[in-house]
Design an enzyme around this catalytic site. Structure first.
Site, PDB file in Angstrom:
ATOM      1  N   ARG A  35      14.313  -7.146 -23.766  1.00 47.50           N
ATOM      2  CA  ARG A  35      14.234  -8.532 -23.286  1.00 47.50           C
ATOM      3  C   ARG A  35      15.124  -9.500 -24.045  1.00 47.50           C
ATOM      4  NH1 ARG A  35       7.899  -8.776 -23.968  1.00 47.50           N
ATOM      5  NH2 ARG A  35       8.577  -7.393 -25.658  1.00 47.50           N
TER       6      ARG A  35
ATOM      7  N   ASP B 125       6.910  -6.734 -20.926  1.00 48.28           N
ATOM      8  CA  ASP B 125       7.745  -5.750 -21.622  1.00 48.28           C
ATOM      9  C   ASP B 125       8.112  -4.642 -20.632  1.00 48.28           C
ATOM     10  OD1 ASP B 125       8.930  -3.891 -23.217  1.00 48.28           O
ATOM     11  OD2 ASP B 125       7.508  -4.123 -24.865  1.00 48.28           O
TER      12      ASP B 125
ATOM     13  N   CYS C 187      12.006 -10.626 -29.332  1.00 45.59           N
ATOM     14  CA  CYS C 187      11.013  -9.790 -28.656  1.00 45.59           C
ATOM     15  C   CYS C 187      10.530  -8.732 -29.648  1.00 45.59           C
ATOM     16  CB  CYS C 187      11.558  -9.185 -27.358  1.00 45.59           C
ATOM     17  SG  CYS C 187      12.934  -8.040 -27.579  1.00 45.59           S
TER      18      CYS C 187
HETATM   19  P1  4NP Z   1      11.639  -5.184 -26.055  1.00 47.32           P
HETATM   20  O1  4NP Z   1      10.991  -3.817 -25.503  1.00 47.32           O
HETATM   21  O2  4NP Z   1      10.627  -5.784 -27.007  1.00 47.32           O
HETATM   22  O3  4NP Z   1      11.809  -6.028 -24.827  1.00 47.32           O
HETATM   23  O4  4NP Z   1      12.941  -4.811 -26.710  1.00 47.32           O
HETATM   24  C1  4NP Z   1      10.617  -2.786 -26.365  1.00 47.32           C
HETATM   25  C2  4NP Z   1      11.539  -1.868 -26.780  1.00 47.32           C
HETATM   26  C3  4NP Z   1      11.162  -0.827 -27.618  1.00 47.32           C
HETATM   27  C4  4NP Z   1       9.845  -0.695 -28.008  1.00 47.32           C
HETATM   28  C5  4NP Z   1       8.915  -1.630 -27.596  1.00 47.32           C
HETATM   29  C6  4NP Z   1       9.304  -2.665 -26.770  1.00 47.32           C
HETATM   30  N1  4NP Z   1       9.465   0.393 -28.828  1.00 47.32           N
HETATM   31  O5  4NP Z   1       8.238   0.538 -29.080  1.00 47.32           O
HETATM   32  O6  4NP Z   1      10.305   1.157 -29.294  1.00 47.32           O
END
Ligand code: 4NP
Length: 155
Positions: free
Chosen positions: A15, A123, A9
């Site tokens: 995720r 997300d 991800c």
């Molecule tokens: P993930 O969600 O891709 O599902 O882990 C996110 C976690 C952190 C960030 C973006 C998406 N961030 O910009 O820090």
């Protein structure tokens, strides 16, 4: 030799850690290795988001020992299957691929549930806890299908 599956991800804290934990729980550990990574570098070395840890715990999974890492080109060689959570992860990973063997390993995870519909795992990072429950459900259903396929393809 183990069959290796990588979940990808953006941050590797919401995720893909859930996808890793869920799929690993459905596969025999002697034959399959499941890992996860993020396309971004913000959360290298970090534990999963506490909302992911909570929703996993509610479903009797412990993902608290995972540590974030960034996707690297060598992952195309090291892993047999690379599942991405959304179309922007897909574009980011494909941009790093160096040949058609690499690209053929990459698949949108919800294609397993909704073939050819290009559905993203939303997300949940900026949303509420509800988002994490929904993500868990989607990933659990997709991972049931993936686990059945992997077990039948690698007897
Ligand atoms: P993930 O969600 O891709 O599902 O882990 C996110 C976690 C952190 C960030 C973006 C998406 N961030 O910009 O820090």
């Amino acid at each position: 030799m183990s069959v290796k599956i990588l979940m990808v991800c953006l941050g590797n804290i919401c995720r893909s850690p859930l996808a890793e934990g869920i799929l690993a729980s459905k596969l025999p550990i002697n034959k399959f290795i499941v890992d996860s990574a993020g396309t971004g570098s913000w959360h290298i070395g970090h534990s999963p988001d506490k909302r992911s840890i909570e929703v996993a715990k509610k479903n009797k999974l412990d993902i608290s020992n995972q540590k974030g890492r960034q996707f690297k080109i060598k992952d195309f060689e090291d892993f047999d299957y690379i599942y991405v959570m959304d179309s922007s992860n897909y574009d980011d990973i494909i941009a790093l691929s160096q040949n058609s063997t690499h690209t053929s390993k990459v698949q949108l995870i919800l294609d397993e549930l909704f073939p050819d519909e290009k559905v993203d795992v939303p997300d949940p990072y900026y949303g509420t806890n509800n988002g994490f429950d929904l993500v868990y459900k989607m990933l659990d259903q997709a991972c049931d299908i993936i686990a059945n396929k992997l077990i039948s393809e690698h007897p």
